[in-house]
Write an enzyme that holds these catalytic residues in place. Sequence first.
Site, PDB file in Angstrom:
ATOM      1  N   ASP A   1       0.822  -1.206   0.000  1.00  0.00           N
ATOM      2  CA  ASP A   1       0.000   0.000   0.000  1.00  0.00           C
ATOM      3  C   ASP A   1       0.855   1.256   0.000  1.00  0.00           C
ATOM      4  O   ASP A   1       2.041   1.221   0.364  1.00  0.00           O
ATOM      5  CB  ASP A   1      -0.943   0.005   1.201  1.00  0.00           C
ATOM      6  CG  ASP A   1      -0.198   0.016   2.533  1.00  0.00           C
ATOM      7  OD1 ASP A   1       0.756  -0.769   2.677  1.00  0.00           O
ATOM      8  OD2 ASP A   1      -0.572   0.806   3.431  1.00  0.00           O
TER       9      ASP A   1
ATOM     10  N   GLU B   1       0.056  -1.088   5.774  1.00  0.00           N
ATOM     11  CA  GLU B   1       1.182  -0.614   6.584  1.00  0.00           C
ATOM     12  C   GLU B   1       1.049   0.872   6.872  1.00  0.00           C
ATOM     13  O   GLU B   1       1.346   1.330   7.986  1.00  0.00           O
ATOM     14  CB  GLU B   1       2.500  -0.900   5.861  1.00  0.00           C
ATOM     15  CG  GLU B   1       3.741  -0.782   6.730  1.00  0.00           C
ATOM     16  CD  GLU B   1       4.346   0.620   6.780  1.00  0.00           C
ATOM     17  OE1 GLU B   1       5.276   0.841   7.567  1.00  0.00           O
ATOM     18  OE2 GLU B   1       3.882   1.504   6.016  1.00  0.00           O
TER      19      GLU B   1
END
Length: 374
Positions: free
Chosen positions: A81, A143
């Site tokens: 991400d 994350e």
Amino acid sequence: MINKERILNTFLELAKINSETGYEQTIQPILKEKFENLGLIVKEDNASEQEGLGANNLICTLPSNLSNKQIPKLYFTSHMDTVVPGVNIRPQVKDDGYIYSDGTTILGADDKAGLAAILETIEQINEHNLPHGQIQFVITVGEESGLLGAKALNTQLLDADFGYAVDASKEVGTTVVGAPTQMKIYTTIKGKTAHASTPTKGISAINIAAKAISRMNLGQIDDLTTANIGKFHGGSATNIVADEVVLEAEARSHNDQSIEVQVQHMKDTFESTAKEFGGEAHVEIETSYPGFKVEDHEDVTKYAIASAVALGLNGDTCIAGGGSDGNIMNRYGIPSVILGVGYENIHTTSERIATKDLCMLASQILKIIELVSE
């Protein structure tokens, strides 16, 4: 040894895929297919069942090709991400040797540079039949939203003695051996509404919050501890005494006692100030991620330093001010440090990474695998 053209093209391909945190469902199957095509055993967990995660984590295992040797089992992790703005990224390779976005978005080298280096590492292992023990590549979601993907990992799928988060905003060859604990403080202050022309009939939640903040120790608390009020919102109109405000704050520290004292101080200040002025403060405290410290003499650090030195890099170690999936992996009992990736100005539209650093990062990962296998 590193195929410069291939790793660059891999990075550019990944950078163009929309994958803002919480919306990883586009990139995840592409990554899954890449790892499967490289011959790895790929398993998914159920992370997407957690609110705020757009896909499952990938746990990709490369079995050992050294059946006659007992060598440590490694893992490497990177996250799929990105932060915002990360939609329709247009990476540009410029004459200065760096890759940039077009200036309207981030680049996403955090952490697609890590992903590209990992994929190139596996390509090299396959092409040259390089000796290695078992290696897992843990590719996480979420994350950037507080390490949510790593927290949701199915730990039963993990099988490693130690490993590396390929995700530090440091020069390639630098190893992050420690990071702080971060705690979030969510506070709702309640007062009493009234018309602004008759303020004595009301109790301003905004006023209570302002007074509490003015009494609070914030900023750099000590050498190891910081605290910050990040969000403050509430109220409805200028002619109404606000009866509720919501604040979001954090504290982080490399010392467990210091952060406990600081968080308690912030909680007590909100509550006592609210009581003094006739309001209420409801405070919730959440540990966002735990800190860690890995010593230089531990195997995981020794291999990181030795790999850097072998490649002509400094091999420095340092303590970071932020968290990464390495924090969570350490909490799971798997000794972990974080490798410098070389990206610069992350989380901004000025983000960039040098092509040579992409190549050097892949070289370092390969060197770690080589040293552990010897």
